[in-house]
Design a protein around this motif. Structure first.
Motif, PDB file in Angstrom:
ATOM      1  N   MET A   1      -4.806  -0.423   0.449  1.00  0.00           N
ATOM      2  CA  MET A   1      -4.087   0.557   1.283  1.00  0.00           C
ATOM      3  C   MET A   1      -2.849   1.049   0.542  1.00  0.00           C
ATOM      4  O   MET A   1      -2.050   0.251   0.029  1.00  0.00           O
ATOM      5  CB  MET A   1      -3.677  -0.099   2.606  1.00  0.00           C
ATOM      6  CG  MET A   1      -2.930   0.802   3.569  1.00  0.00           C
ATOM      7  SD  MET A   1      -2.496  -0.099   5.082  1.00  0.00           S
ATOM      8  CE  MET A   1      -1.614   1.174   5.975  1.00  0.00           C
ATOM      9  N   ALA A   2      -2.679   2.347   0.450  1.00  0.00           N
ATOM     10  CA  ALA A   2      -1.581   2.918  -0.330  1.00  0.00           C
ATOM     11  C   ALA A   2      -0.222   2.466   0.176  1.00  0.00           C
ATOM     12  O   ALA A   2       0.695   2.206  -0.606  1.00  0.00           O
ATOM     13  CB  ALA A   2      -1.667   4.443  -0.293  1.00  0.00           C
ATOM     14  N   GLN A   3      -0.090   2.340   1.500  1.00  0.00           N
ATOM     15  CA  GLN A   3       1.205   1.912   2.043  1.00  0.00           C
ATOM     16  C   GLN A   3       1.575   0.497   1.597  1.00  0.00           C
ATOM     17  O   GLN A   3       2.749   0.191   1.397  1.00  0.00           O
ATOM     18  CB  GLN A   3       1.202   1.997   3.573  1.00  0.00           C
ATOM     19  CG  GLN A   3       1.375   3.398   4.108  1.00  0.00           C
ATOM     20  CD  GLN A   3       0.052   4.087   4.355  1.00  0.00           C
ATOM     21  OE1 GLN A   3      -0.986   3.609   3.924  1.00  0.00           O
ATOM     22  NE2 GLN A   3       0.076   5.209   5.046  1.00  0.00           N
ATOM     23  N   ASP A   4       0.576  -0.375   1.442  1.00  0.00           N
ATOM     24  CA  ASP A   4       0.848  -1.730   0.957  1.00  0.00           C
ATOM     25  C   ASP A   4       1.451  -1.693  -0.444  1.00  0.00           C
ATOM     26  O   ASP A   4       2.358  -2.468  -0.763  1.00  0.00           O
ATOM     27  CB  ASP A   4      -0.439  -2.564   0.935  1.00  0.00           C
ATOM     28  CG  ASP A   4      -0.873  -2.979   2.334  1.00  0.00           C
ATOM     29  OD1 ASP A   4      -0.014  -3.460   3.088  1.00  0.00           O
ATOM     30  OD2 ASP A   4      -2.050  -2.821   2.658  1.00  0.00           O
ATOM     31  N   ALA A   5       0.935  -0.799  -1.277  1.00  0.00           N
ATOM     32  CA  ALA A   5       1.453  -0.678  -2.642  1.00  0.00           C
ATOM     33  C   ALA A   5       2.903  -0.193  -2.622  1.00  0.00           C
ATOM     34  O   ALA A   5       3.729  -0.642  -3.426  1.00  0.00           O
ATOM     35  CB  ALA A   5       0.583   0.284  -3.446  1.00  0.00           C
ATOM     36  N   ILE A   6       3.204   0.718  -1.707  1.00  0.00           N
ATOM     37  CA  ILE A   6       4.581   1.204  -1.572  1.00  0.00           C
ATOM     38  C   ILE A   6       5.503   0.054  -1.198  1.00  0.00           C
ATOM     39  O   ILE A   6       6.559  -0.151  -1.810  1.00  0.00           O
ATOM     40  CB  ILE A   6       4.671   2.298  -0.484  1.00  0.00           C
ATOM     41  CG1 ILE A   6       3.881   3.532  -0.901  1.00  0.00           C
ATOM     42  CG2 ILE A   6       6.130   2.680  -0.229  1.00  0.00           C
ATOM     43  CD1 ILE A   6       3.752   4.546   0.214  1.00  0.00           C
ATOM     44  N   VAL A   7       5.092  -0.709  -0.198  1.00  0.00           N
ATOM     45  CA  VAL A   7       5.921  -1.818   0.279  1.00  0.00           C
ATOM     46  C   VAL A   7       6.127  -2.845  -0.835  1.00  0.00           C
ATOM     47  O   VAL A   7       7.236  -3.357  -1.031  1.00  0.00           O
ATOM     48  CB  VAL A   7       5.290  -2.469   1.522  1.00  0.00           C
ATOM     49  CG1 VAL A   7       6.012  -3.749   1.896  1.00  0.00           C
ATOM     50  CG2 VAL A   7       5.329  -1.488   2.690  1.00  0.00           C
ATOM     51  N   ALA A   8       5.069  -3.140  -1.586  1.00  0.00           N
ATOM     52  CA  ALA A   8       5.187  -4.107  -2.682  1.00  0.00           C
ATOM     53  C   ALA A   8       6.209  -3.643  -3.715  1.00  0.00           C
ATOM     54  O   ALA A   8       6.918  -4.461  -4.318  1.00  0.00           O
ATOM     55  CB  ALA A   8       3.823  -4.305  -3.342  1.00  0.00           C
ATOM     56  N   ARG A   9       6.308  -2.339  -3.900  1.00  0.00           N
ATOM     57  CA  ARG A   9       7.265  -1.798  -4.865  1.00  0.00           C
ATOM     58  C   ARG A   9       8.684  -1.762  -4.302  1.00  0.00           C
ATOM     59  O   ARG A   9       9.654  -1.976  -5.022  1.00  0.00           O
ATOM     60  CB  ARG A   9       6.830  -0.384  -5.272  1.00  0.00           C
ATOM     61  CG  ARG A   9       7.733   0.243  -6.308  1.00  0.00           C
ATOM     62  CD  ARG A   9       7.204   1.575  -6.780  1.00  0.00           C
ATOM     63  NE  ARG A   9       8.159   2.233  -7.654  1.00  0.00           N
ATOM     64  CZ  ARG A   9       8.017   3.472  -8.117  1.00  0.00           C
ATOM     65  NH1 ARG A   9       6.941   4.163  -7.800  1.00  0.00           N
ATOM     66  NH2 ARG A   9       8.931   4.003  -8.897  1.00  0.00           N
ATOM     67  N   ALA A 161       2.198  12.222  -2.007  1.00  0.00           N
ATOM     68  CA  ALA A 161       1.663  13.338  -2.804  1.00  0.00           C
ATOM     69  C   ALA A 161       0.500  12.876  -3.669  1.00  0.00           C
ATOM     70  O   ALA A 161      -0.509  13.572  -3.802  1.00  0.00           O
ATOM     71  CB  ALA A 161       2.768  13.942  -3.664  1.00  0.00           C
ATOM     72  N   ASN A 162       0.632  11.680  -4.263  1.00  0.00           N
ATOM     73  CA  ASN A 162      -0.448  11.163  -5.108  1.00  0.00           C
ATOM     74  C   ASN A 162      -1.701  10.850  -4.294  1.00  0.00           C
ATOM     75  O   ASN A 162      -2.821  11.036  -4.762  1.00  0.00           O
ATOM     76  CB  ASN A 162       0.019   9.896  -5.839  1.00  0.00           C
ATOM     77  CG  ASN A 162       1.044  10.193  -6.912  1.00  0.00           C
ATOM     78  OD1 ASN A 162       1.134  11.318  -7.401  1.00  0.00           O
ATOM     79  ND2 ASN A 162       1.831   9.197  -7.271  1.00  0.00           N
ATOM     80  N   GLU A 163      -1.510  10.356  -3.084  1.00  0.00           N
ATOM     81  CA  GLU A 163      -2.632   9.967  -2.234  1.00  0.00           C
ATOM     82  C   GLU A 163      -3.315  11.169  -1.588  1.00  0.00           C
ATOM     83  O   GLU A 163      -4.543  11.221  -1.472  1.00  0.00           O
ATOM     84  CB  GLU A 163      -2.127   9.013  -1.146  1.00  0.00           C
ATOM     85  CG  GLU A 163      -3.190   8.514  -0.188  1.00  0.00           C
ATOM     86  CD  GLU A 163      -4.045   7.403  -0.758  1.00  0.00           C
ATOM     87  OE1 GLU A 163      -5.028   7.028  -0.104  1.00  0.00           O
ATOM     88  OE2 GLU A 163      -3.735   6.914  -1.876  1.00  0.00           O
ATOM     89  N   LEU A 164      -2.498  12.153  -1.164  1.00  0.00           N
ATOM     90  CA  LEU A 164      -3.019  13.233  -0.325  1.00  0.00           C
ATOM     91  C   LEU A 164      -3.056  14.589  -1.017  1.00  0.00           C
ATOM     92  O   LEU A 164      -3.694  15.516  -0.526  1.00  0.00           O
ATOM     93  CB  LEU A 164      -2.156  13.356   0.945  1.00  0.00           C
ATOM     94  CG  LEU A 164      -2.048  12.095   1.803  1.00  0.00           C
ATOM     95  CD1 LEU A 164      -0.970  12.270   2.858  1.00  0.00           C
ATOM     96  CD2 LEU A 164      -3.384  11.783   2.461  1.00  0.00           C
TER      97      LEU A 164
END
Length: 285
Positions: A1-9, A161-164
């Motif tokens: 999930m893209a949001q998980d990657a954001i949170v990890a960062r 932007a990268n995801e959508l």
């Protein structure tokens, strides 16, 4: 999930902050996200005669971006143990999803969004007041938290932007900004000029900026004034400030402190701190 990657960062950036500082940092991130979304919506409204296909693509992508960003913020709140705030932000994302899926009409969307914004503000205010009663931010940290929040907001926006994919005219604007970051002013101007011609305020500002400094385009104060005036008339605060600076310096126009004061004041009212200082320096005593 893209949001998980954001949170990890993002989480490591918040690790050493107190709970109240963490909440402030995430709130500033939301402010950055919301400001970008508002600018995207406003820029589109300023464009001249978009066709129906472009309009539909813009609206769809915009709402997808908003849902993505608010869901990322919800997950961030959840991971930092602000579960009540996370729930409210998930509802905000769902409102955008419901509109995209045709479950609510524009009037219902606007009503629900306003109600949820009010709920978010109340919850944030109460949570922050409770936290800061026991541990207010250390002196000098508020401005650094705003800077951190802006950076975190950009992580979320870039991930969206990268995801959508970007909204069509935003894609061209972003290409212009990437060229600008590389110092390639000529290509930045090439990407932004068509948007400026169509009425996009930020692109108009940058064209004025390039013409004023002779960066990527021949220095031309008349052209700079033209584009900055157009941007300033659309409440673009950077354009208002730079236009004020040109009147103050007499660049391409007779020096006019009254006009400079007016444009500095308008820019300051839009939130530009530099313009506020410039206005106060030339204020009548």
């Amino acid at each position: 999930m893209a949001q998980d990657a954001i949170v990890a960062r993002v989480i490591p950036e918040l690790r050493d902050l107190s709970p109240s500082e963490t909440l402030r940092g995430i709130k500033h991130a939301e402010t950055a996200v919301a400001g970008d979304l508002e600018a995207t919506a406003r820029d589109y409204k300023s464009l001249k005669a978009p066709d129906e296909k472009e309009k539909e693509e813009h609206v769809t992508t915009f709402f997808k971006h908003a849902a993505f960003c608010y869901r990322a913020l919800a997950l961030l709140f959840e991971r930092k143990d602000f579960s009540n705030l996370a729930a409210i932000y998930r509802v905000h994302a769902e409102i955008y999803d419901d509109f995209l899926q045709g479950k609510i009409n524009p009037t219902q969307f606007e009503k629900r969004e306003k109600e949820n914004e009010a709920a978010k503000l109340r919850a944030l205010t109460l949570e922050l007041a409770a936290l800061e009663k026991n541990g207010p931010p250390k002196e000098g940290t508020v401005s650094s938290l705003e800077k951190l929040g802006n950076a975190l907001g950009q992580v979320i926006l870039v991930a969206a932007a990268n995801e959508l994919g970007d909204v069509p005219h935003v894609r061209a604007f972003n290409q212009g900004m990437m060229a600008l970051e590389r110092g390639d002013y000529a290509n930045a101007a090439r990407f932004l000029h068509p948007l400026a011609e169509r009425g996009e305020a930020r692109s108009q500002f940058w064209l004025g900026y390039f013409y004023r400094g002779g960066q990527g385009l021949p220095q031309n104060f008349s052209e700079a004034l033209k584009w900055l005036q157009r941007a300033a008339n659309q409440h673009e605060k950077n354009g208002q400030y730079l236009l004020g600076s040109m009147y103050f310096a007499g660049e391409g126009v007779t020096r006019d402190l009254v006009s400079a004061y007016m444009w500095f004041s308008l820019s300051a009212s839009e939130g530009d701190d530099t313009a506020e200082k410039a206005r106060d320096q030339i204020a009548p005593q």
